[in-house]
Design a protein around this motif. Structure first.
Motif, PDB file in Angstrom:
ATOM      1  N   ALA A 198       0.840  -1.204   0.000  1.00 11.69           N
ATOM      2  CA  ALA A 198       0.000   0.000   0.000  1.00 11.69           C
ATOM      3  C   ALA A 198       0.869   1.246   0.000  1.00 11.69           C
ATOM      4  O   ALA A 198       1.944   1.273   0.610  1.00 11.69           O
ATOM      5  CB  ALA A 198      -0.922   0.006   1.218  1.00 11.69           C
ATOM      6  N   TYR A 199       0.384   2.267  -0.694  1.00  8.89           N
ATOM      7  CA  TYR A 199       1.020   3.578  -0.657  1.00  8.89           C
ATOM      8  C   TYR A 199       0.514   4.351   0.557  1.00  8.89           C
ATOM      9  O   TYR A 199      -0.530   4.032   1.132  1.00  8.89           O
ATOM     10  CB  TYR A 199       0.700   4.356  -1.934  1.00  8.89           C
ATOM     11  CG  TYR A 199       1.280   3.752  -3.188  1.00  8.89           C
ATOM     12  CD1 TYR A 199       2.579   4.044  -3.589  1.00  8.89           C
ATOM     13  CD2 TYR A 199       0.528   2.890  -3.984  1.00  8.89           C
ATOM     14  CE1 TYR A 199       3.112   3.496  -4.746  1.00  8.89           C
ATOM     15  CE2 TYR A 199       1.051   2.338  -5.142  1.00  8.89           C
ATOM     16  CZ  TYR A 199       2.348   2.642  -5.518  1.00  8.89           C
ATOM     17  OH  TYR A 199       2.875   2.092  -6.662  1.00  8.89           O
ATOM     18  N   GLY A 275       6.141  10.940  -6.281  1.00  7.50           N
ATOM     19  CA  GLY A 275       6.553  10.662  -4.911  1.00  7.50           C
ATOM     20  C   GLY A 275       7.138   9.298  -4.655  1.00  7.50           C
ATOM     21  O   GLY A 275       7.633   9.036  -3.553  1.00  7.50           O
ATOM     22  N   CYS A 276       7.116   8.401  -5.647  1.00  9.28           N
ATOM     23  CA  CYS A 276       7.544   7.018  -5.418  1.00  9.28           C
ATOM     24  C   CYS A 276       8.373   6.514  -6.598  1.00  9.28           C
ATOM     25  O   CYS A 276       8.192   6.960  -7.733  1.00  9.28           O
ATOM     26  CB  CYS A 276       6.331   6.100  -5.238  1.00  9.28           C
ATOM     27  SG  CYS A 276       5.223   6.595  -3.909  1.00  9.28           S
ATOM     28  N   ALA A 277       9.248   5.562  -6.319  1.00  8.57           N
ATOM     29  CA  ALA A 277      10.046   4.971  -7.392  1.00  8.57           C
ATOM     30  C   ALA A 277       9.163   4.187  -8.361  1.00  8.57           C
ATOM     31  O   ALA A 277       9.396   4.184  -9.572  1.00  8.57           O
ATOM     32  CB  ALA A 277      11.127   4.070  -6.803  1.00  8.57           C
ATOM     33  N   VAL A 278       8.148   3.517  -7.823  1.00  6.66           N
ATOM     34  CA  VAL A 278       7.195   2.760  -8.644  1.00  6.66           C
ATOM     35  C   VAL A 278       5.819   3.359  -8.410  1.00  6.66           C
ATOM     36  O   VAL A 278       5.281   3.282  -7.306  1.00  6.66           O
ATOM     37  CB  VAL A 278       7.202   1.260  -8.282  1.00  6.66           C
ATOM     38  CG1 VAL A 278       6.123   0.512  -9.057  1.00  6.66           C
ATOM     39  CG2 VAL A 278       8.572   0.656  -8.556  1.00  6.66           C
ATOM     40  N   ASP A 279       5.247   3.991  -9.441  1.00  6.06           N
ATOM     41  CA  ASP A 279       3.949   4.646  -9.263  1.00  6.06           C
ATOM     42  C   ASP A 279       2.820   3.629  -9.388  1.00  6.06           C
ATOM     43  O   ASP A 279       3.038   2.446  -9.674  1.00  6.06           O
ATOM     44  CB  ASP A 279       3.782   5.809 -10.241  1.00  6.06           C
ATOM     45  CG  ASP A 279       3.739   5.383 -11.706  1.00  6.06           C
ATOM     46  OD1 ASP A 279       3.242   4.281 -12.018  1.00  6.06           O
ATOM     47  OD2 ASP A 279       4.198   6.164 -12.562  1.00  6.06           O
ATOM     48  N   ILE A 285       0.418  -2.677 -13.607  1.00  8.02           N
ATOM     49  CA  ILE A 285       0.930  -3.498 -14.703  1.00  8.02           C
ATOM     50  C   ILE A 285       1.745  -4.667 -14.149  1.00  8.02           C
ATOM     51  O   ILE A 285       1.619  -5.810 -14.618  1.00  8.02           O
ATOM     52  CB  ILE A 285       1.780  -2.652 -15.665  1.00  8.02           C
ATOM     53  CG1 ILE A 285       0.906  -1.596 -16.365  1.00  8.02           C
ATOM     54  CG2 ILE A 285       2.486  -3.537 -16.684  1.00  8.02           C
ATOM     55  CD1 ILE A 285      -0.200  -2.146 -17.233  1.00  8.02           C
ATOM     56  N   ARG A 286       2.573  -4.411 -13.153  1.00  4.85           N
ATOM     57  CA  ARG A 286       3.335  -5.500 -12.531  1.00  4.85           C
ATOM     58  C   ARG A 286       2.396  -6.590 -12.021  1.00  4.85           C
ATOM     59  O   ARG A 286       2.640  -7.789 -12.225  1.00  4.85           O
ATOM     60  CB  ARG A 286       4.169  -4.962 -11.368  1.00  4.85           C
ATOM     61  CG  ARG A 286       5.428  -4.201 -11.762  1.00  4.85           C
ATOM     62  CD  ARG A 286       6.100  -3.654 -10.514  1.00  4.85           C
ATOM     63  NE  ARG A 286       7.351  -2.970 -10.774  1.00  4.85           N
ATOM     64  CZ  ARG A 286       8.534  -3.324 -10.257  1.00  4.85           C
ATOM     65  NH1 ARG A 286       8.615  -4.369  -9.451  1.00  4.85           N
ATOM     66  NH2 ARG A 286       9.629  -2.636 -10.528  1.00  4.85           N
ATOM     67  N   ALA A 287       1.332  -6.179 -11.343  1.00  5.67           N
ATOM     68  CA  ALA A 287       0.421  -7.161 -10.754  1.00  5.67           C
ATOM     69  C   ALA A 287      -0.274  -7.990 -11.825  1.00  5.67           C
ATOM     70  O   ALA A 287      -0.294  -9.231 -11.748  1.00  5.67           O
ATOM     71  CB  ALA A 287      -0.602  -6.454  -9.868  1.00  5.67           C
ATOM     72  N   VAL A 288      -0.863  -7.342 -12.829  1.00  6.54           N
ATOM     73  CA  VAL A 288      -1.628  -8.099 -13.828  1.00  6.54           C
ATOM     74  C   VAL A 288      -0.714  -8.930 -14.724  1.00  6.54           C
ATOM     75  O   VAL A 288      -1.151  -9.924 -15.316  1.00  6.54           O
ATOM     76  CB  VAL A 288      -2.529  -7.176 -14.678  1.00  6.54           C
ATOM     77  CG1 VAL A 288      -3.509  -6.423 -13.800  1.00  6.54           C
ATOM     78  CG2 VAL A 288      -1.722  -6.223 -15.534  1.00  6.54           C
ATOM     79  N   GLN A 297       7.403   2.890  -1.497  1.00  5.79           N
ATOM     80  CA  GLN A 297       7.756   3.809  -0.415  1.00  5.79           C
ATOM     81  C   GLN A 297       7.804   5.245  -0.931  1.00  5.79           C
ATOM     82  O   GLN A 297       8.344   5.518  -1.995  1.00  5.79           O
ATOM     83  CB  GLN A 297       9.112   3.430   0.177  1.00  5.79           C
ATOM     84  CG  GLN A 297       9.553   4.321   1.329  1.00  5.79           C
ATOM     85  CD  GLN A 297      10.871   3.871   1.937  1.00  5.79           C
ATOM     86  OE1 GLN A 297      11.412   2.841   1.550  1.00  5.79           O
ATOM     87  NE2 GLN A 297      11.386   4.645   2.876  1.00  5.79           N
ATOM     88  N   ARG A 298       7.230   6.151  -0.161  1.00  2.00           N
ATOM     89  CA  ARG A 298       7.212   7.565  -0.555  1.00  2.00           C
ATOM     90  C   ARG A 298       8.541   8.218  -0.201  1.00  2.00           C
ATOM     91  O   ARG A 298       9.015   8.118   0.921  1.00  2.00           O
ATOM     92  CB  ARG A 298       6.057   8.283   0.153  1.00  2.00           C
ATOM     93  CG  ARG A 298       5.976   9.778  -0.148  1.00  2.00           C
ATOM     94  CD  ARG A 298       4.717  10.391   0.458  1.00  2.00           C
ATOM     95  NE  ARG A 298       4.639  10.182   1.891  1.00  2.00           N
ATOM     96  CZ  ARG A 298       5.224  10.976   2.793  1.00  2.00           C
ATOM     97  NH1 ARG A 298       5.945  12.011   2.400  1.00  2.00           N
ATOM     98  NH2 ARG A 298       5.095  10.721   4.079  1.00  2.00           N
TER      99      ARG A 298
END
Length: 347
Positions: A198-199, A275-279, A285-288, A297-298
């Motif tokens: 979670a963000y 705010g994050c390395a992975v938005d 996209i990674r999940a699907v 991490q922010r």
């Protein structure tokens, strides 16, 4: 579930700004996107391929499904018959249960209360004749919302007293008053392996039913922030979810109340781009695609501001401001209430 290899094609139902930003994120990971959209499609400007056809066109749906490896969506109101056909040909992520729950406000509230979460008090209002009894039970103020298709304040009628005046014209849910001090949202992801990430929750400000700004950090206590993330995790786990979800919560004196869920990337998560390395878009996209979830991490404080209608005319001024990231959606007509883009300002 095996992970998609670079060069695979991800199908996206819906060609708006969310599909556009998903397509950009997918391209960074080496994937192609095929967008299916009945109308105007800003996502078509950046996707590898675009199909423009109604959801009732079975031949177009079949050709679309056969050209992709997995299907996801940028909005939840895809007709059931279209989903039935698509699901028979390719996996849909997030799953159909998440769609069924979120497409109907009554189903959504029944699901949330069924897993032990707190929502606004509510009553089903199937017909106009049911409304007086529902108002008598919940009192006023209250909000009548269509069970299906409402968004950004559409399909809603507010009652300041128990007098019966208006009707939505469709099966609805009456929601009782919630005395809240703030609205926050959690952008949460769940991978195919069950991993949840979670963000940081963001503080939302709405005007005229439309999100205007989301700010992180949101200024709540550590305890409430933890509660918010745990609520979001409970929801995605209960749905056996794969992908990113937006969970909107009211902050009250008694704790957190779930307002609604969106089984997709969410407007209030756009701040993650700065705010994050992975938005949130790459995370989805990674999940699907069956990849490991990324680091959410922010590393910066951010305010996201939507550009609504004529706000987009401020572009020359916005481009001159320091620590400002501009995202335009490629829409031509700046109508009142239309989301034309957004900016992320690093604080």
């Amino acid at each position: 579930m095996s992970e998609l290899k670079p060069g695979a094609t991800i199908g996206i139902l819906g060609g708006g700004q969310l599909g556009r930003m998903l397509s950009v994120a997918a391209s960074r990971l080496g994937y192609r996107c095929h967008v299916y959209e009945p109308g105007a499609a800003p996502a078509g400007d950046v996707a590898h391929r675009l199909t423009t056809a109604p959801y009732e066109d079975q031949a177009a749906l079949r050709a679309f499904a056969e050209s992709v490896d997995v299907i996801t969506y940028e909005f939840e109101n895809v007709p059931t018959a279209a989903l039935d056909l698509l699901e028979s040909l390719r996996p849909i992520r997030p799953n159909r249960r998440a769609l069924a729950v979120s497409q109907d406000r009554l189903s959504e509230k029944d699901f949330l209360t069924g897993i032990g979460l707190c929502t606004a008090p509510y009553r089903n209002v199937e017909t106009e004749a049911d409304l007086p009894e529902a108002l008598a039970a919940l009192g006023a103020p209250a909000i009548l919302k269509t069970r299906r298709l409402g968004y950004d304040g559409k399909g809603q009628i507010r009652f300041s007293d128990a007098g019966h005046r208006d009707w939505t014209g469709a099966p609805s849910v009456l929601e009782g008053f919630v005395d809240f001090s703030a609205e926050i949202s959690v952008i949460v992801a769940r991978g195919a392996d069950g991993q949840v990430a979670a963000y940081d929750p963001g503080l939302n400000v709405h005007r005229e039913g439309i999100l205007r700004t989301t700010t992180v950090p949101c200024g709540l206590s550590a305890g409430l922030l933890t509660d918010a993330v745990l609520i979001a995790a409970r929801i995605v786990n209960a749905l056996d979810y794969i992908g990113v979800m937006g969970v909107e919560l009211f902050v009250t004196a008694e704790g957190l109340v779930v307002n609604e869920i969106a089984p997709r990337v969410h407007n209030s998560g756009h701040w993650t781009q700065a705010g994050c390395a992975v938005d949130q878009f790459e995370q989805h996209i990674r999940a699907v695609a069956g990849l490991p979830l990324g680091d959410g991490q922010r590393y910066a404080d951010v305010e996201m501001q939507n550009l609504i209608g004529d706000d987009v005319l401020r572009l020359p001024e916005l481009l001159k401001q320091p620590r400002m990231q501009v995202h335009l959606y490629g829409k031509g007509d700046a109508r009142p209430g239309r989301k034309m883009g957004h900016v992320n300002r690093v604080l």
